[in-house]
Design a protein around this motif. Sequence first.
Motif, PDB file in Angstrom:
ATOM      1  N   LEU A  52       1.320  -6.784  11.344  1.00 36.42           N
ATOM      2  CA  LEU A  52       2.327  -6.296  10.391  1.00 36.42           C
ATOM      3  C   LEU A  52       2.285  -7.121   9.107  1.00 36.42           C
ATOM      4  O   LEU A  52       2.304  -6.595   7.991  1.00 36.42           O
ATOM      5  CB  LEU A  52       3.708  -6.393  11.050  1.00 36.42           C
ATOM      6  N   HIS A  53       2.215  -8.443   9.272  1.00 32.85           N
ATOM      7  CA  HIS A  53       2.236  -9.351   8.114  1.00 32.85           C
ATOM      8  C   HIS A  53       1.006  -9.152   7.216  1.00 32.85           C
ATOM      9  O   HIS A  53       1.126  -9.010   5.998  1.00 32.85           O
ATOM     10  CB  HIS A  53       2.312 -10.796   8.608  1.00 32.85           C
ATOM     11  N   LYS A  54      -0.155  -9.140   7.829  1.00 30.06           N
ATOM     12  CA  LYS A  54      -1.395  -9.030   7.039  1.00 30.06           C
ATOM     13  C   LYS A  54      -1.472  -7.679   6.323  1.00 30.06           C
ATOM     14  O   LYS A  54      -1.727  -7.609   5.118  1.00 30.06           O
ATOM     15  CB  LYS A  54      -2.618  -9.173   7.962  1.00 30.06           C
ATOM     16  N   VAL A 104      -0.579 -14.611  -6.159  1.00 28.52           N
ATOM     17  CA  VAL A 104      -1.111 -15.813  -5.496  1.00 28.52           C
ATOM     18  C   VAL A 104      -0.877 -15.720  -3.984  1.00 28.52           C
ATOM     19  O   VAL A 104      -1.772 -16.005  -3.175  1.00 28.52           O
ATOM     20  CB  VAL A 104      -0.445 -17.092  -6.067  1.00 28.52           C
ATOM     21  N   MET A 105       0.326 -15.286  -3.590  1.00 26.74           N
ATOM     22  CA  MET A 105       0.637 -15.177  -2.151  1.00 26.74           C
ATOM     23  C   MET A 105      -0.289 -14.198  -1.441  1.00 26.74           C
ATOM     24  O   MET A 105      -0.842 -14.495  -0.383  1.00 26.74           O
ATOM     25  CB  MET A 105       2.068 -14.646  -1.955  1.00 26.74           C
ATOM     26  N   THR A 106      -0.438 -13.022  -2.027  1.00 26.22           N
ATOM     27  CA  THR A 106      -1.208 -11.986  -1.331  1.00 26.22           C
ATOM     28  C   THR A 106      -2.704 -12.319  -1.323  1.00 26.22           C
ATOM     29  O   THR A 106      -3.364 -12.169  -0.287  1.00 26.22           O
ATOM     30  CB  THR A 106      -0.967 -10.600  -1.973  1.00 26.22           C
ATOM     31  N   ILE A 111      -7.541 -14.324   1.508  1.00 23.96           N
ATOM     32  CA  ILE A 111      -8.709 -15.224   1.597  1.00 23.96           C
ATOM     33  C   ILE A 111      -8.631 -16.064   2.877  1.00 23.96           C
ATOM     34  O   ILE A 111      -9.633 -16.275   3.557  1.00 23.96           O
ATOM     35  CB  ILE A 111      -8.796 -16.120   0.340  1.00 23.96           C
ATOM     36  N   ARG A 112      -7.410 -16.514   3.204  1.00 25.74           N
ATOM     37  CA  ARG A 112      -7.246 -17.318   4.432  1.00 25.74           C
ATOM     38  C   ARG A 112      -7.744 -16.536   5.670  1.00 25.74           C
ATOM     39  O   ARG A 112      -8.433 -17.061   6.528  1.00 25.74           O
ATOM     40  CB  ARG A 112      -5.753 -17.690   4.596  1.00 25.74           C
ATOM     41  N   VAL A 113      -7.381 -15.259   5.698  1.00 32.70           N
ATOM     42  CA  VAL A 113      -7.743 -14.423   6.844  1.00 32.70           C
ATOM     43  C   VAL A 113      -9.242 -14.131   6.866  1.00 32.70           C
ATOM     44  O   VAL A 113      -9.913 -14.331   7.884  1.00 32.70           O
ATOM     45  CB  VAL A 113      -6.938 -13.099   6.802  1.00 32.70           C
ATOM     46  N   ILE A 145      -2.591 -23.183   0.007  1.00 26.54           N
ATOM     47  CA  ILE A 145      -2.028 -22.520  -1.188  1.00 26.54           C
ATOM     48  C   ILE A 145      -0.940 -21.526  -0.754  1.00 26.54           C
ATOM     49  O   ILE A 145       0.139 -21.462  -1.342  1.00 26.54           O
ATOM     50  CB  ILE A 145      -3.147 -21.798  -1.984  1.00 26.54           C
ATOM     51  N   HIS A 146      -1.219 -20.777   0.324  1.00 18.37           N
ATOM     52  CA  HIS A 146      -0.266 -19.774   0.824  1.00 18.37           C
ATOM     53  C   HIS A 146       1.049 -20.452   1.229  1.00 18.37           C
ATOM     54  O   HIS A 146       2.132 -19.977   0.888  1.00 18.37           O
ATOM     55  CB  HIS A 146      -0.899 -19.076   2.032  1.00 18.37           C
ATOM     56  N   ALA A 147       0.920 -21.586   1.939  1.00 20.44           N
ATOM     57  CA  ALA A 147       2.116 -22.285   2.431  1.00 20.44           C
ATOM     58  C   ALA A 147       2.908 -22.904   1.275  1.00 20.44           C
ATOM     59  O   ALA A 147       4.137 -22.951   1.321  1.00 20.44           O
ATOM     60  CB  ALA A 147       1.710 -23.354   3.447  1.00 20.44           C
TER      61      ALA A 147
HETATM   62  C1  HEM Z   1       4.064 -11.458  -0.778  1.00 22.15           C
HETATM   63  C2  HEM Z   1       3.367 -11.411   0.332  1.00 22.15           C
HETATM   64  C3  HEM Z   1       3.397 -12.473   1.397  1.00 22.15           C
HETATM   65  C4  HEM Z   1       4.418 -13.319   1.756  1.00 22.15           C
HETATM   66  C5  HEM Z   1       5.820 -13.443   1.154  1.00 22.15           C
HETATM   67  C6  HEM Z   1       3.908 -14.137   2.848  1.00 22.15           C
HETATM   68  C7  HEM Z   1       4.628 -15.123   3.487  1.00 22.15           C
HETATM   69  C8  HEM Z   1       4.149 -15.940   4.480  1.00 22.15           C
HETATM   70  C9  HEM Z   1       4.881 -17.010   5.091  1.00 22.15           C
HETATM   71  C10 HEM Z   1       6.317 -17.396   4.767  1.00 22.15           C
HETATM   72  C11 HEM Z   1       4.069 -17.598   6.006  1.00 22.15           C
HETATM   73  C12 HEM Z   1       4.374 -18.803   6.902  1.00 22.15           C
HETATM   74  C13 HEM Z   1       3.691 -20.012   6.270  1.00 22.15           C
HETATM   75  C14 HEM Z   1       3.965 -21.306   6.971  1.00 22.15           C
HETATM   76  O1  HEM Z   1       4.982 -21.430   7.670  1.00 22.15           O
HETATM   77  O2  HEM Z   1       3.149 -22.219   6.767  1.00 22.15           O
HETATM   78  C15 HEM Z   1       2.800 -16.894   5.991  1.00 22.15           C
HETATM   79  C16 HEM Z   1       1.699 -17.192   6.784  1.00 22.15           C
HETATM   80  C17 HEM Z   1       0.567 -16.434   6.826  1.00 22.15           C
HETATM   81  N1  HEM Z   1       0.268 -15.334   6.048  1.00 22.15           N
HETATM   82 FE1  HEM Z   1       1.426 -14.564   4.596  1.00 22.15          FE
HETATM   83  N2  HEM Z   1       2.614 -13.765   3.139  1.00 22.15           N
HETATM   84  C18 HEM Z   1       2.263 -12.749   2.282  1.00 22.15           C
HETATM   85  C19 HEM Z   1       1.060 -12.073   2.239  1.00 22.15           C
HETATM   86  C20 HEM Z   1       0.016 -12.256   3.141  1.00 22.15           C
HETATM   87  C21 HEM Z   1      -1.216 -11.494   3.168  1.00 22.15           C
HETATM   88  C22 HEM Z   1      -1.575 -10.367   2.195  1.00 22.15           C
HETATM   89  C23 HEM Z   1      -1.954 -11.976   4.189  1.00 22.15           C
HETATM   90  C24 HEM Z   1      -3.324 -11.561   4.685  1.00 22.15           C
HETATM   91  C25 HEM Z   1      -3.909 -10.421   4.433  1.00 22.15           C
HETATM   92  C26 HEM Z   1      -1.197 -13.042   4.810  1.00 22.15           C
HETATM   93  C27 HEM Z   1      -1.622 -13.797   5.881  1.00 22.15           C
HETATM   94  C28 HEM Z   1      -0.964 -14.866   6.414  1.00 22.15           C
HETATM   95  C29 HEM Z   1      -1.498 -15.691   7.491  1.00 22.15           C
HETATM   96  C30 HEM Z   1      -2.825 -15.508   8.210  1.00 22.15           C
HETATM   97  C31 HEM Z   1      -0.542 -16.680   7.739  1.00 22.15           C
HETATM   98  C32 HEM Z   1      -0.649 -17.809   8.763  1.00 22.15           C
HETATM   99  C33 HEM Z   1      -1.275 -18.980   8.043  1.00 22.15           C
HETATM  100  C34 HEM Z   1      -1.660 -20.072   9.013  1.00 22.15           C
HETATM  101  O3  HEM Z   1      -2.758 -19.978   9.537  1.00 22.15           O
HETATM  102  O4  HEM Z   1      -0.841 -20.977   9.218  1.00 22.15           O
HETATM  103  N3  HEM Z   1      -0.012 -13.187   4.150  1.00 22.15           N
HETATM  104  N4  HEM Z   1       2.870 -15.897   5.040  1.00 22.15           N
END
Ligand code: HEM
Length: 187
Positions: A52-54, A104-106, A111-113, A145-147
């Motif tokens: 759902l998230h990805k 930047v988030m998306t 890229i992480r995935v 960067i995502h975190a």
């Molecule tokens: C505006 C869009 C997005 C928001 C607000 C968001 C938000 C978040 C948040 C809050 C976390 C938890 C981070 C942590 O606790 O360290 C997270 C983790 C993650 N997100 Fe997103 N995200 C977004 C878009 C995406 C997209 C587009 C992808 C992939 C296609 C993605 C893949 C992931 C993955 C794989 C993690 C786990 C990272 C890890 O390995 O610890 N996210 N995201």
Amino acid sequence: MSETPGASQCYSGTTRFLHWLVAVAVIATFPIGTIMLLEGLARPTQDALFILHKNGGVVIFLLVLLRLAWRLRQPAPPFPDTMPRWQAGVAVAAHWALYGLLLVMTVSGYIRVRAGGFPVEMLDALGVPSMVPRSESLAETAKGIHATARLFLGALILVHVAAALHHLWRGDGIFARIWPPLGRGRS
Ligand code: HEM
Ligand code: HEM
């Protein structure tokens, strides 16, 4: 066309609709991203939340691109003369920062995935190539960067909502520029 006095000073129907669609999606994506990383979560639940998230994140990316394209085509309505110039300047800067942080988030999430060698189910089903090389170090950098960006985006959204509620409370018409999402005003 615009039945409400001052409606020509509000955002177009398309902009308002996209604003609220993206707002709801982003606000839902935060807790999903946090919960899916919790330890002890049942595997099927975790997998479902990741999917759902990805995939939801990719849809947000496309909607943000659409918003930006629309925004560049159609400038924001001018602020009322009663609004101090510095306040209008801060609002404009905050809006562009929101767009920037959403990108930047998306992109960092994607890229992480991909660099980690994981699927993005929706894109894979459509046959869209990954475009990101497999690399653990790249995946780790994107993860960092995502975190970090999530903290900036979360904080800016809180400030943005507080400012919006302040305008709503003052009744100065700023909130009505972006509300309601459907109906009334320019398209
Ligand atoms: C505006 C869009 C997005 C928001 C607000 C968001 C938000 C978040 C948040 C809050 C976390 C938890 C981070 C942590 O606790 O360290 C997270 C983790 C993650 N997100 Fe997103 N995200 C977004 C878009 C995406 C997209 C587009 C992808 C992939 C296609 C993605 C893949 C992931 C993955 C794989 C993690 C786990 C990272 C890890 O390995 O610890 N996210 N995201
Ligand atoms: C994830 C959540 C949100 C994001 C990313 C976001 C983003 C944005 C952006 C980028 C703009 C500028 C539009 C443009 O000029 O192109 C904007 C305008 C606006 N947003 Fe949000 N928004 C969010 C949530 C909210 C919420 C929950 C509220 C109200 C409680 C709100 C109220 C407003 C208002 C009143 C404006 C118009 C301000 C003006 O007329 O200059 N937003 N939003």
